[in-house]
Write a protein that holds these residues in place. Sequence first.
Motif, short mmCIF file in Angstrom:
data_model
loop_
_atom_site.label_atom_id
_atom_site.label_comp_id
_atom_site.label_asym_id
_atom_site.label_seq_id
_atom_site.Cartn_x
_atom_site.Cartn_y
_atom_site.Cartn_z
N UNK A 96 0.83 -1.20 0.00
CA UNK A 96 0.00 0.00 0.00
C UNK A 96 0.86 1.25 0.00
N UNK A 97 1.82 1.28 0.91
CA UNK A 97 2.67 2.47 1.04
C UNK A 97 3.49 2.72 -0.23
N UNK A 114 1.42 6.45 -6.89
CA UNK A 114 0.88 6.31 -8.24
C UNK A 114 -0.64 6.49 -8.28
N UNK A 115 -1.25 6.72 -7.13
CA UNK A 115 -2.70 6.70 -7.01
C UNK A 115 -3.28 8.10 -6.84
N UNK A 149 -3.09 6.41 8.43
CA UNK A 149 -1.68 6.80 8.52
C UNK A 149 -0.91 6.46 7.25
N UNK A 150 -1.39 5.43 6.52
CA UNK A 150 -0.75 5.06 5.26
C UNK A 150 -1.20 6.00 4.14
N UNK A 151 -2.51 6.26 4.07
CA UNK A 151 -3.08 7.06 2.99
C UNK A 151 -2.75 8.55 3.16
N UNK A 165 -8.68 12.07 9.94
CA UNK A 165 -8.99 13.29 9.23
C UNK A 165 -10.24 13.13 8.39
N UNK A 166 -10.85 14.24 8.06
CA UNK A 166 -12.00 14.21 7.17
C UNK A 166 -11.53 13.98 5.73
N UNK A 167 -12.39 13.36 4.94
CA UNK A 167 -11.90 12.88 3.65
C UNK A 167 -12.65 13.44 2.44
N UNK A 168 -13.59 14.36 2.64
CA UNK A 168 -14.34 14.88 1.50
C UNK A 168 -13.60 16.10 0.93
#
Length: 298
Positions: free
Chosen positions: A17-18, A23-24, A46-48, A291-294
């Motif tokens: 994932x990390x 690339x994402x 924490x990864x994203x 965290x918020x994601x929108x």
Amino acid sequence: MNIQWFPGHMAKTRRILAENLKMVDVVIELLDARIPVSSKNPEIDSIVRNKPKIVVLNKADLADEKVSNEWSRWYNSQGYATIFIDSLKGTGIKQLKDKMRDIMKDKFERDKQKGRIFRPIRTMIVGIPNVGKSSLINKIAGKKSAVTGDKPGVTRNKQWINVNSEIQLLDTPGILWPKFEDETVGINLAITGAIKDDIIDTVELTSILLERLSQAYPEKIKERYKIESLQDKKGYELLEEAGKRRGCIISGGEVDFTRISAIILDELRGGKIGRITLERPGDVVLAKGDEKHDHKAD
């Protein structure tokens, strides 16, 4: 009931994932609509980090619709981009595709103004084992592109799937985390099938399940297992009565607890008991640093 599981390939998955995150464009975090809290891996955030993320709640057809509406309101209040789906039937897939395009709209417009050639939206799908990642990919792609299975851990390695000229998907193996801080999390994951049955005590697990359902969904339990009264009965007693009603008897007239436990777990996971949600918004405690994601893509 103590449940711990962190096989070696989970650590490898974390690295995958990390390593591929750069690339994402957009991350889809897939949760189980029946257990939105327990199916959320606390390590994912924490990864994203700051990547745009859509929270997708799968198996919405198995979840209590009233409680799902409560969850929808809660997520909106937190600023999350969320979509409830059924990855097998395809419900909510169009909405998900539209949301991906919406998140990337501004970035692609800026790229166009700079003369950059259009490229597909690159999306990574992450989630715990058996939450339906491969089924979701197959529905988005409109074909059987990913290996699917009803047992945790079917998807072992990453794979890119070209959906169309607009979207590319990166499937990844399911990832659990090293330790369940809350015992209830492990229990919920085991109940819904994210943890393999052969490493847990299914009799104890089903006893816990029946005791909880007798409080949250008493009529469903009484109807499905022909139990006339739930009053003052513990989970083990409910399991014993259900076993008698279903004819799960061994020599000497004793209840075959292993057999009736397997039946109840199978029926719960297949929606035969009814639409059931094991967690409500009141159960949620946001992890520190969540965290918020929108938000839009950078």
